[in-house]
Design an enzyme around this catalytic site. Structure first.
Site, PDB file in Angstrom:
ATOM      1  N   HIS A 164     -32.639  83.813  87.194  1.00  0.00           N
ATOM      2  CA  HIS A 164     -31.377  83.949  86.474  1.00  0.00           C
ATOM      3  C   HIS A 164     -31.174  85.377  85.975  1.00  0.00           C
ATOM      4  O   HIS A 164     -32.080  86.215  86.045  1.00  0.00           O
ATOM      5  CB  HIS A 164     -31.326  82.963  85.294  1.00  0.00           C
ATOM      6  CG  HIS A 164     -32.385  83.187  84.264  1.00  0.00           C
ATOM      7  ND1 HIS A 164     -32.309  84.175  83.313  1.00  0.00           N
ATOM      8  CD2 HIS A 164     -33.554  82.545  84.033  1.00  0.00           C
ATOM      9  CE1 HIS A 164     -33.374  84.128  82.533  1.00  0.00           C
ATOM     10  NE2 HIS A 164     -34.160  83.146  82.959  1.00  0.00           N
ATOM     11  N   CYS A 180     -39.494  81.705  83.731  1.00  0.00           N
ATOM     12  CA  CYS A 180     -38.417  82.046  84.657  1.00  0.00           C
ATOM     13  C   CYS A 180     -38.545  83.477  85.171  1.00  0.00           C
ATOM     14  O   CYS A 180     -39.269  84.295  84.623  1.00  0.00           O
ATOM     15  CB  CYS A 180     -37.062  81.870  83.977  1.00  0.00           C
ATOM     16  SG  CYS A 180     -36.634  80.152  83.643  1.00  0.00           S
TER      17      CYS A 180
END
Length: 204
Positions: A164, A180
């Site tokens: 992301h 992440c």
């Protein structure tokens, strides 16, 4: 005090309190289907603390040692060099992006997965464990400059794991996340347009 004012205060406390995040989030579990849209993701660590910068090489790679084919394209995330590599299905396009990576080995997952969902303007929800530790944090943050997931997100088949964007550009090139992989917003927007649902992903 109005509900709107309370939410604004909670959001302010949430942003200010992210540096105090303690404990280790539950490790993600593999899933074979598309995740529930209400799934949550751990927020990245505040990087106001001293962190080690990227000292590894940042170089182009060939896809062949890592993938048997380029069917639906391929993404390779090199944790040590803090770089994300992308190859298009036809082999004509190769992209290399600097990234943020997990803060510690305990939070790092390596192996093969794939893109199962693409979201422009992702929303964010704290995990139950985060909410338990920080009950004053908001239950939800919609798209916008306060969202920890930036402008775009590629959801992986591992629950809670995403590639992301981030609005905090200081994170890129550092160990700063709880699992992440983060990119500059302009880079995740570019990758978002190129990657498909089904694009193979390998973290090494």
């Amino acid at each position: 005090m109005s509900q709107d004012t309370t939410f604004k205060l909670n959001r302010r406390r949430f942003l200010a309190g992210s540096a105090a995040l303690i404990g280790t989030p539950a490790l993600a579990q593999e899933t074979t289907g598309i995740p529930d849209p209400t799934n949550t993701v751990e927020i990245e660590k505040d990087v106001s603390q001293t962190v080690r910068r990227n000292i590894s090489s940042f170089r182009s790679l060939d896809w062949r040692p890592y993938f048997s084919s380029l069917r639906k394209g391929a993404i390779l995330v090199d944790i040590d060099s803090r770089a994300l590599h992308y190859w298009s299905e036809d082999g004509e396009t190769y992209k290399l992006y600097p990234s943020s990576v997990p803060l510690t080995e305990d939070l790092t997952r390596r192996g093969r997965t794939s893109v199962i969902r693409k979201v422009e303007g992702p929303s964010w929800r704290p995990t139950p464990s985060m909410k338990k530790r920080n009950p004053e944090w908001p239950d939800y943050i919609g798209p916008g400059p306060d969202n920890p997931l930036g402008t775009h997100a590629l959801y992986l088949s591992w629950t809670y794991y995403r590639i992301h964007g981030t609005h905090d550009t200081r994170k890129i090139g550092r160990r700063s996340s709880n699992g992440c992989i983060g990119l500059f917003n302009e880079h995740i927007a570019d990758l978002f347009e190129r990657a498909k649902v089904g694009t193979q992903v390998l973290l090494i």
